[in-house]
Scaffold this motif. Structure first.
Motif, PDB file in Angstrom:
ATOM      1  N   SER A  15      61.064  -5.776  66.972  1.00 52.69           N
ATOM      2  CA  SER A  15      62.173  -5.466  66.054  1.00 52.69           C
ATOM      3  C   SER A  15      63.406  -4.969  66.797  1.00 52.69           C
ATOM      4  O   SER A  15      64.433  -4.708  66.185  1.00 52.69           O
ATOM      5  CB  SER A  15      61.727  -4.376  65.072  1.00 52.69           C
ATOM      6  OG  SER A  15      61.447  -3.191  65.812  1.00 52.69           O
ATOM      7  N   LEU A  17      66.236  -4.780  70.324  1.00 55.85           N
ATOM      8  CA  LEU A  17      67.350  -5.608  70.826  1.00 55.85           C
ATOM      9  C   LEU A  17      66.860  -6.954  71.375  1.00 55.85           C
ATOM     10  O   LEU A  17      67.317  -8.022  70.967  1.00 55.85           O
ATOM     11  CB  LEU A  17      68.082  -4.821  71.925  1.00 55.85           C
ATOM     12  CG  LEU A  17      69.222  -5.561  72.608  1.00 55.85           C
ATOM     13  CD1 LEU A  17      70.403  -5.714  71.666  1.00 55.85           C
ATOM     14  CD2 LEU A  17      69.657  -4.826  73.881  1.00 55.85           C
ATOM     15  N   ILE A  18      65.924  -6.892  72.310  1.00 55.99           N
ATOM     16  CA  ILE A  18      65.460  -8.125  72.967  1.00 55.99           C
ATOM     17  C   ILE A  18      64.553  -8.908  72.016  1.00 55.99           C
ATOM     18  O   ILE A  18      64.680 -10.127  71.889  1.00 55.99           O
ATOM     19  CB  ILE A  18      64.709  -7.782  74.278  1.00 55.99           C
ATOM     20  CG1 ILE A  18      65.640  -7.020  75.237  1.00 55.99           C
ATOM     21  CG2 ILE A  18      64.160  -9.042  74.931  1.00 55.99           C
ATOM     22  CD1 ILE A  18      64.930  -6.378  76.436  1.00 55.99           C
ATOM     23  N   THR A  37      55.402  -4.350  64.146  1.00 56.79           N
ATOM     24  CA  THR A  37      56.281  -3.190  64.020  1.00 56.79           C
ATOM     25  C   THR A  37      55.517  -2.022  63.416  1.00 56.79           C
ATOM     26  O   THR A  37      54.568  -2.222  62.656  1.00 56.79           O
ATOM     27  CB  THR A  37      57.502  -3.539  63.134  1.00 56.79           C
ATOM     28  OG1 THR A  37      58.242  -2.340  62.868  1.00 56.79           O
ATOM     29  CG2 THR A  37      57.120  -4.182  61.821  1.00 56.79           C
ATOM     30  N   ARG A  38      55.964  -0.792  63.739  1.00 49.41           N
ATOM     31  CA  ARG A  38      55.332   0.397  63.156  1.00 49.41           C
ATOM     32  C   ARG A  38      55.821   0.641  61.740  1.00 49.41           C
ATOM     33  O   ARG A  38      55.226   1.403  61.010  1.00 49.41           O
ATOM     34  CB  ARG A  38      55.625   1.632  64.020  1.00 49.41           C
ATOM     35  CG  ARG A  38      54.980   1.585  65.381  1.00 49.41           C
ATOM     36  CD  ARG A  38      55.601   2.622  66.291  1.00 49.41           C
ATOM     37  NE  ARG A  38      57.041   2.427  66.367  1.00 49.41           N
ATOM     38  CZ  ARG A  38      57.921   3.345  66.738  1.00 49.41           C
ATOM     39  NH1 ARG A  38      57.501   4.528  67.099  1.00 49.41           N
ATOM     40  NH2 ARG A  38      59.218   3.071  66.777  1.00 49.41           N
ATOM     41  N   ARG A  89      54.655   3.142  76.665  1.00 50.17           N
ATOM     42  CA  ARG A  89      54.620   1.990  77.575  1.00 50.17           C
ATOM     43  C   ARG A  89      53.248   1.887  78.250  1.00 50.17           C
ATOM     44  O   ARG A  89      52.507   0.942  78.028  1.00 50.17           O
ATOM     45  CB  ARG A  89      55.750   2.096  78.610  1.00 50.17           C
ATOM     46  CG  ARG A  89      57.114   1.892  77.962  1.00 50.17           C
ATOM     47  CD  ARG A  89      58.257   1.942  78.953  1.00 50.17           C
ATOM     48  NE  ARG A  89      59.508   1.623  78.282  1.00 50.17           N
ATOM     49  CZ  ARG A  89      60.172   2.468  77.470  1.00 50.17           C
ATOM     50  NH1 ARG A  89      59.724   3.691  77.274  1.00 50.17           N
ATOM     51  NH2 ARG A  89      61.290   2.082  76.873  1.00 50.17           N
ATOM     52  N   GLY A 165      66.686  -6.306  83.975  1.00 52.53           N
ATOM     53  CA  GLY A 165      67.864  -5.562  84.425  1.00 52.53           C
ATOM     54  C   GLY A 165      68.655  -5.041  83.230  1.00 52.53           C
ATOM     55  O   GLY A 165      68.148  -4.986  82.103  1.00 52.53           O
ATOM     56  N   VAL A 167      70.677  -5.238  80.219  1.00 52.61           N
ATOM     57  CA  VAL A 167      70.875  -6.361  79.300  1.00 52.61           C
ATOM     58  C   VAL A 167      72.257  -6.250  78.668  1.00 52.61           C
ATOM     59  O   VAL A 167      72.629  -5.194  78.157  1.00 52.61           O
ATOM     60  CB  VAL A 167      69.785  -6.349  78.202  1.00 52.61           C
ATOM     61  CG1 VAL A 167      69.996  -7.500  77.231  1.00 52.61           C
ATOM     62  CG2 VAL A 167      68.400  -6.435  78.827  1.00 52.61           C
TER      63      VAL A 167
HETATM   64  N1  LIG Z   1      67.648  -3.319  76.962  1.00 50.93           N
HETATM   65  C1  LIG Z   1      67.634  -3.151  78.290  1.00 50.93           C
HETATM   66  O1  LIG Z   1      68.702  -3.138  78.980  1.00 50.93           O
HETATM   67  C2  LIG Z   1      66.308  -3.020  79.016  1.00 50.93           C
HETATM   68  C3  LIG Z   1      66.316  -2.998  80.428  1.00 50.93           C
HETATM   69  C4  LIG Z   1      65.107  -2.861  81.104  1.00 50.93           C
HETATM   70  C5  LIG Z   1      63.914  -2.755  80.394  1.00 50.93           C
HETATM   71  N2  LIG Z   1      63.940  -2.774  79.032  1.00 50.93           N
HETATM   72  C6  LIG Z   1      62.649  -2.584  78.342  1.00 50.93           C
HETATM   73  O2  LIG Z   1      62.337  -3.697  77.494  1.00 50.93           O
HETATM   74  C7  LIG Z   1      61.677  -3.233  76.308  1.00 50.93           C
HETATM   75  C8  LIG Z   1      62.441  -3.745  75.087  1.00 50.93           C
HETATM   76  O3  LIG Z   1      63.796  -3.332  75.207  1.00 50.93           O
HETATM   77  P1  LIG Z   1      64.788  -3.299  73.950  1.00 50.93           P
HETATM   78  O4  LIG Z   1      66.147  -3.051  74.511  1.00 50.93           O
HETATM   79  O5  LIG Z   1      64.535  -4.476  73.072  1.00 50.93           O
HETATM   80  O6  LIG Z   1      64.264  -1.957  73.252  1.00 50.93           O
HETATM   81  P2  LIG Z   1      64.514  -1.423  71.740  1.00 50.93           P
HETATM   82  O7  LIG Z   1      65.659  -2.136  71.120  1.00 50.93           O
HETATM   83  O8  LIG Z   1      64.562   0.063  71.831  1.00 50.93           O
HETATM   84  O9  LIG Z   1      63.163  -1.887  70.991  1.00 50.93           O
HETATM   85  C9  LIG Z   1      61.907  -1.383  71.352  1.00 50.93           C
HETATM   86  C10 LIG Z   1      60.979  -1.467  70.169  1.00 50.93           C
HETATM   87  O10 LIG Z   1      59.822  -0.700  70.512  1.00 50.93           O
HETATM   88  C11 LIG Z   1      59.299  -0.073  69.358  1.00 50.93           C
HETATM   89  N3  LIG Z   1      59.082   1.342  69.670  1.00 50.93           N
HETATM   90  C12 LIG Z   1      59.998   2.322  69.833  1.00 50.93           C
HETATM   91  N4  LIG Z   1      59.410   3.484  70.093  1.00 50.93           N
HETATM   92  C13 LIG Z   1      58.067   3.252  70.066  1.00 50.93           C
HETATM   93  C14 LIG Z   1      56.917   4.065  70.225  1.00 50.93           C
HETATM   94  N5  LIG Z   1      57.012   5.378  70.470  1.00 50.93           N
HETATM   95  N6  LIG Z   1      55.692   3.471  70.146  1.00 50.93           N
HETATM   96  C15 LIG Z   1      55.589   2.146  69.888  1.00 50.93           C
HETATM   97  N7  LIG Z   1      56.640   1.333  69.699  1.00 50.93           N
HETATM   98  C16 LIG Z   1      57.865   1.885  69.800  1.00 50.93           C
HETATM   99  C17 LIG Z   1      60.329  -0.211  68.238  1.00 50.93           C
HETATM  100  O11 LIG Z   1      59.780  -1.085  67.245  1.00 50.93           O
HETATM  101  P3  LIG Z   1      59.247  -0.569  65.787  1.00 50.93           P
HETATM  102  O12 LIG Z   1      60.028   0.695  65.471  1.00 50.93           O
HETATM  103  O13 LIG Z   1      59.584  -1.708  64.886  1.00 50.93           O
HETATM  104  O14 LIG Z   1      57.792  -0.340  65.954  1.00 50.93           O
HETATM  105  C18 LIG Z   1      61.530  -0.852  68.898  1.00 50.93           C
HETATM  106  O15 LIG Z   1      62.158  -1.818  68.097  1.00 50.93           O
HETATM  107  C19 LIG Z   1      61.639  -1.697  76.381  1.00 50.93           C
HETATM  108  O16 LIG Z   1      60.389  -1.273  76.855  1.00 50.93           O
HETATM  109  C20 LIG Z   1      62.710  -1.385  77.411  1.00 50.93           C
HETATM  110  O17 LIG Z   1      62.460  -0.187  78.133  1.00 50.93           O
HETATM  111  C21 LIG Z   1      65.094  -2.913  78.324  1.00 50.93           C
END
Ligand SMILES: NC(=O)c1ccc[n+]([C@@H]2O[C@H](COP(=O)([O-])OP(=O)(O)OC[C@H]3O[C@@H](n4cnc5c(N)ncnc54)[C@H](OP(=O)(O)O)[C@@H]3O)[C@@H](O)[C@H]2O)c1
Length: 303
Positions: A15, A17-18, A37-38, A89, A165, A167
């Motif tokens: 749900s 960003l990615i 999703t939670r 994670r 990296g 995003v």
């Molecule tokens: N965006 C970047 O620049 C970037 C760079 C490097 C790595 N990453 C990694 O790639 C992954 C996805 O990134 P993103 O930017 O798409 O992240 P995001 O937008 O924060 O989405 C992460 C999703 O994880 C779920 N989540 C949040 N907290 C949680 C928890 N405590 N337990 C279980 N699920 C949880 C949420 O889904 P629900 O609330 O629907 O369950 C949320 O939509 C992350 O692990 C992030 O660290 C991102």
């Protein structure tokens, strides 16, 4: 002449960003996508899951599981926040892999997010997938996160861990935070601005995940970055130029440390010059390999 087979894919944390962008792309090419999703009964294609005790039935007979779940890093890392970042994670991936291992028909592939934070703070070093791991909270987190994902290979699952990296998207992440400040004419380099920022356009990252799902020859860590990392001060100059604003104001490291504590040192003030060696070897076709056009497109896609 055969038609492409419709793949069945579940996206944990889909749900965000990615995940939203990836789910959209997979659906548009005809795949059957379930976003885990939670939150209860939200969007269509969304399925409720409990990441504390994932139900193996969610992962039965799929082509791929994508793991994008994780609590946000963009805040002060208090002891409580650190525990949440780690468990969402490392602990979550361990439980997800245990559930996959209990399926009667395991998925063919697990594509589980990692991050370039795996390399730690590396100054001028050029980093490839074969480089040594870094040190620090994020590096140790990413290393343990990848190791948990790799455990699925014991069930015959192909495991890919894209090291993501910065995003670029106007909808979230670093650009969504910096652009409003730069629009006000208050932007500029963080500290010396000499640290390397390895970035990737959201659409290119979605392509890397799709390729990781599809390509049976791809396994292990993959640097998910553009081929053109830049120093932070050049990133600031490009962003200011694209927005038609100055980039004069420098944010001192001390102010970032006061605001964010150790997160400032490990994320905002740290740098990695990462090269996507495996993607370049595959001739991966980037849409945005250069920062200026990538920023322009990302910011145009939503103001
Ligand atoms: N965006 C970047 O620049 C970037 C760079 C490097 C790595 N990453 C990694 O790639 C992954 C996805 O990134 P993103 O930017 O798409 O992240 P995001 O937008 O924060 O989405 C992460 C999703 O994880 C779920 N989540 C949040 N907290 C949680 C928890 N405590 N337990 C279980 N699920 C949880 C949420 O889904 P629900 O609330 O629907 O369950 C949320 O939509 C992350 O692990 C992030 O660290 C991102």
């Amino acid at each position: 002449m055969g038609e492409r087979r419709r793949l069945r894919v579940a996206i944990a944390g889909g749900s965000g960003l990615i995940g939203t962008a990836l789910a959209g792309e997979l659906k548009s090419r005809g795949d059957d996508v379930r976003v885990l999703t939670r939150s209860q009964g939200s969007a269509p294609h969304a399925v409720h899951w409990n990441p504390s005790a994932p139900d193996p039935a969610l992962f039965e007979d799929l082509d791929a599981v994508v793991n994008l779940a994780g609590a946000t890093l963009a805040r002060r890392w208090s002891p409580h926040v650190r525990r949440e970042i780690l468990d969402s994670r490392i602990g979550l991936t361990q439980r997800l892999v245990a559930a996959i291992r209990r399926t009667a028909r395991p998925p063919r592939a697990l594509v589980s997010a990692s991050a370039i934070g795996w390399y730690g703070n590396r100054g001028e070093e050029t980093l490839y997938e074969s480089s040594a791991p870094g040190t620090g909270f994020l590096a140790e987190l990413a290393s343990a996160w990848e190791n948990e994902a790799a455990g699925a290979s014991g069930a015959g699952v192909r495991v890919v861990t894209p090291r993501i990296g910065l995003v670029l998207s106007a909808r979230g992440g670093v650009l969504a935070r910096l652009a409003p400040i730069f629009r006000l004419g208050l932007g500029g380099p963080l500290a010396s601005g000499r640290m390397w920022w390895s970035w990737i356009a959201l659409e290119d990252l979605v392509g890397v995940f799709a390729r990781s799902i599809d390509d049976a020859a791809l396994a292990g860590p993959v640097n998910a970055v553009s081929p053109s990392p830049v120093r932070m001060r050049d990133f600031a100059l490009h962003l200011a130029h694209v927005l038609g604003r100055p980039a004069w104001l420098n944010v001192p490291a001390s102010a970032l440390r006061v605001a964010y504590g150790t997160m400032a040192d490990e994320v905002l003030l740290a740098g990695q010059r990462v090269i996507p060696k495996r993607l370049l070897d595959l001739d991966y076709a980037y849409r945005d390999a250069e920062l200026g056009p990538a920023l322009r497109r990302a910011l145009a896609s939503r103001g």
